[in-house]
Write an enzyme that holds these catalytic residues in place. Structure first.
Site, mmCIF file in Angstrom:
data_model
loop_
_atom_site.group_PDB
_atom_site.id
_atom_site.type_symbol
_atom_site.label_atom_id
_atom_site.label_comp_id
_atom_site.label_asym_id
_atom_site.label_seq_id
_atom_site.Cartn_x
_atom_site.Cartn_y
_atom_site.Cartn_z
ATOM 1 N N HIS A 77 -9.503 1.035 4.699
ATOM 2 C CA HIS A 77 -8.246 1.242 5.415
ATOM 3 C C HIS A 77 -8.490 2.139 6.630
ATOM 4 O O HIS A 77 -9.320 3.051 6.581
ATOM 5 C CB HIS A 77 -7.194 1.862 4.490
ATOM 6 C CG HIS A 77 -5.820 1.792 5.079
ATOM 7 N ND1 HIS A 77 -5.378 2.714 5.996
ATOM 8 C CD2 HIS A 77 -4.815 0.901 4.911
ATOM 9 C CE1 HIS A 77 -4.138 2.382 6.372
ATOM 10 N NE2 HIS A 77 -3.778 1.285 5.725
ATOM 11 N N GLY A 131 2.561 2.131 10.722
ATOM 12 C CA GLY A 131 3.493 3.239 10.595
ATOM 13 C C GLY A 131 4.189 3.616 11.885
ATOM 14 O O GLY A 131 4.834 4.656 11.971
ATOM 15 N N SER A 167 3.565 -2.271 10.163
ATOM 16 C CA SER A 167 5.014 -2.312 10.389
ATOM 17 C C SER A 167 5.653 -3.645 9.994
ATOM 18 O O SER A 167 6.559 -4.137 10.659
ATOM 19 C CB SER A 167 5.341 -1.963 11.847
ATOM 20 O OG SER A 167 4.913 -0.635 12.131
ATOM 21 N N GLU A 207 -5.308 -5.068 10.205
ATOM 22 C CA GLU A 207 -4.259 -4.084 10.477
ATOM 23 C C GLU A 207 -4.564 -3.370 11.796
ATOM 24 O O GLU A 207 -5.379 -2.434 11.823
ATOM 25 C CB GLU A 207 -4.207 -3.047 9.357
ATOM 26 C CG GLU A 207 -3.949 -3.638 7.985
ATOM 27 C CD GLU A 207 -3.404 -2.587 7.029
ATOM 28 O OE1 GLU A 207 -2.280 -2.762 6.590
ATOM 29 O OE2 GLU A 207 -4.100 -1.592 6.750
ATOM 30 N N ASN A 222 0.862 -1.180 0.000
ATOM 31 C CA ASN A 222 0.000 0.000 0.000
ATOM 32 C C ASN A 222 0.904 1.237 0.000
ATOM 33 O O ASN A 222 1.475 1.577 1.031
ATOM 34 C CB ASN A 222 -0.911 -0.036 1.237
ATOM 35 C CG ASN A 222 -1.824 1.172 1.307
ATOM 36 O OD1 ASN A 222 -1.848 1.999 0.378
ATOM 37 N ND2 ASN A 222 -2.564 1.293 2.401
ATOM 38 N N LYS A 241 0.084 4.213 -0.260
ATOM 39 C CA LYS A 241 -0.600 5.376 0.329
ATOM 40 C C LYS A 241 -0.373 6.610 -0.569
ATOM 41 O O LYS A 241 -0.300 6.468 -1.790
ATOM 42 C CB LYS A 241 -0.136 5.584 1.775
ATOM 43 C CG LYS A 241 -0.260 4.289 2.600
ATOM 44 C CD LYS A 241 -0.075 4.463 4.066
ATOM 45 C CE LYS A 241 -0.249 3.110 4.752
ATOM 46 N NZ LYS A 241 -0.184 3.172 6.187
ATOM 47 N N GLU A 253 -6.917 4.529 7.725
ATOM 48 C CA GLU A 253 -6.740 5.975 7.465
ATOM 49 C C GLU A 253 -7.991 6.556 6.820
ATOM 50 O O GLU A 253 -8.342 7.718 7.068
ATOM 51 C CB GLU A 253 -5.485 6.174 6.592
ATOM 52 C CG GLU A 253 -4.212 5.951 7.416
ATOM 53 C CD GLU A 253 -3.038 5.366 6.654
ATOM 54 O OE1 GLU A 253 -3.055 5.374 5.404
ATOM 55 O OE2 GLU A 253 -2.099 4.886 7.302
#
Ligand SMILES: O=C(CO)COP(=O)(O)O
Length: 383
Positions: free
Chosen positions: A230, A306, A346, A300, A146, A148, A232
């Site tokens: 996702h 991250g 991660s 996730e 991904n 992003k 985010e």
């Protein structure tokens, strides 16, 4: 596990013994065997009676069994004494029951809390177990990158170069999630063993939705995958479980394959809410779709994204296994057995092998490391 297998074997052997001693021995006359399985499932009885003529393992249901064949050998050829066809039938049923009990016991001994109905189905139908932490080879490992909102043409060129050089494990499906404006460029320049995904799309085919793209547009440029839900998108852009589920359903209806993301926040984990949250997110999707064959779930944990804080392999496996159990009980054992569940958060070249060796982790969704050459190592985690 050894103990439970022994127990199952003893029980099955006992069952066979009882069966073979009962009516035929006492009455010396022909009687169709009535093992325990018969009462529970009449059609199994018919099938079981037919099976002595066949060798080996259980067959697919209803295959190559002539109707009415069940009674023929028992009624016409049996004799009161000796190794009658009835005895063979009993022994065969006993053997198969034993195998099935053993297999079901083994499934439970790994700690999975199978619902009784699933366990019984395993025993009675001889279907492959679908809820154990599985070593199911049918689930092809799948690694997504991904990107992003990262990359420009120059950097994308470098990424495409390391993807071309690979070499990438042919047993792993590889998908890169690309910013919308570069989708076509990457689609046209990626090696054939790398598929391309959008990172979002809307739940309508067209219309006044400024800034959105539709599944039909993605299909139009040859993009077959989309990442949806996702964290985010959920956290920064306020996407609800329901909107995510609608988008997933619409994308699937329009022929896209979907990486559907779920995961709990740190606060939720610390409050002991991990399973509640991921089950709720999964249910929202399950309420809107029936066919899961084009869905990959990405678990996730938000706290691992991250942050450099990877879930340990044990933590990730625990959640994946719980999720598969939830799917088995609330969607279907078949979906639980076949749906691939990626881990994301991660993932690096250094930790991917141990994570990838967990039985319920079927791949990764990789953020930062997918922009770097170590992504090749992550793709090859299973080698
Ligand atoms: O969000 C992720 C993939 O979708 C994970 O990101 P990182 O691998 O950078 O933690």
């Amino acid at each position: 596990m050894a103990e439970s297998e022994e127990k199952a074997e003893e029980e099955a052997a006992e069952a066979v013994k009882e069966e073979s001693e009962e009516p035929a021995a006492e009455e010396g006359e022909v009687e169709v065997v009535e093992p325990a399985v018969d009462e529970a499932k009449p059609e199994e009885q018919a099938q079981a009676q037919e099976e002595p003529v066949a060798e080996g393992e259980g067959q697919p249901e209803g295959e190559s069994q002539p109707e009415g064949g069940a009674e023929t050998p028992a009624t016409e050829e049996s004799s009161p004494e000796g190794d009658s066809p009835e005895k063979e039938i009993k022994e065969t049923i006993g053997d198969r029951l034993e195998e099935r009990i053993t297999s079901a016991e083994a499934a439970q001994s790994d700690g999975s809390k199978k619902p009784c109905t699933a366990l019984c189905a395993t025993i009675l139908d001889g279907k492959p177990d679908t809820t154990k932490s599985s070593t199911n080879m049918a689930r092809k490992f799948v690694v997504g990158g991904n990107w992003k909102m990262n990359g420009n043409k120059e950097q994308i060129g470098q990424i495409l170069n390391f993807l071309k050089e690979g070499p990438l494990n042919a047993d792993t499906e590889v998908i890169v999630g690309v910013p919308a404006v570069y989708l076509e460029h990457v689609k046209n320049n990626a090696p054939a063993n790398v598929q391309v995904a959008a990172q979002n799309c809307y739940k309508a085919d067209k219309g006044a939705f400024t800034g959105e793209i539709s599944p039909l547009m993605l299909k139009d440029i040859g993009v077959n995958w989309v990442i949806l839900g996702h964290s985010e998108r959920r956290q920064i852009f306020g996407e609800t479980d329901e909107l995510v589920a609608d988008k997933i359903a619409f994308a699937l209806q329009n022929g896209l394959k979907v990486i559907a993301c779920i995961g709990e926040t740190l606060e939720e984990r610390e409050a002991g809410q991990t399973e509640t949250v991921i089950f709720r997110q999964t249910k929202a999707i399950a309420d809107k779709i029936k066919d899961w064959s084009n869905v990959v779930i990405a678990y996730e944990p938000v706290w691992a994204i991250g942050t450099g804080k990877t879930a340990t392999p044990e933590q990730a496996q625990e959640v994946h296994k719980a999720l598969r159990g939830y799917i088995s009980s609330n969607i279907s054992p078949d979906v639980a057995n076949s749906v691939r569940i990626q881990y994301g958060g991660s993932v690096t070249g250094a930790n991917c092998k141990e994570l990838g060796s967990q039985p319920d982790i079927d791949g990764f969704l990789v953020g930062g490391a997918s922009l770097k050459p170590e992504f090749v190592n992550i793709v090859n985690a299973k080698q």
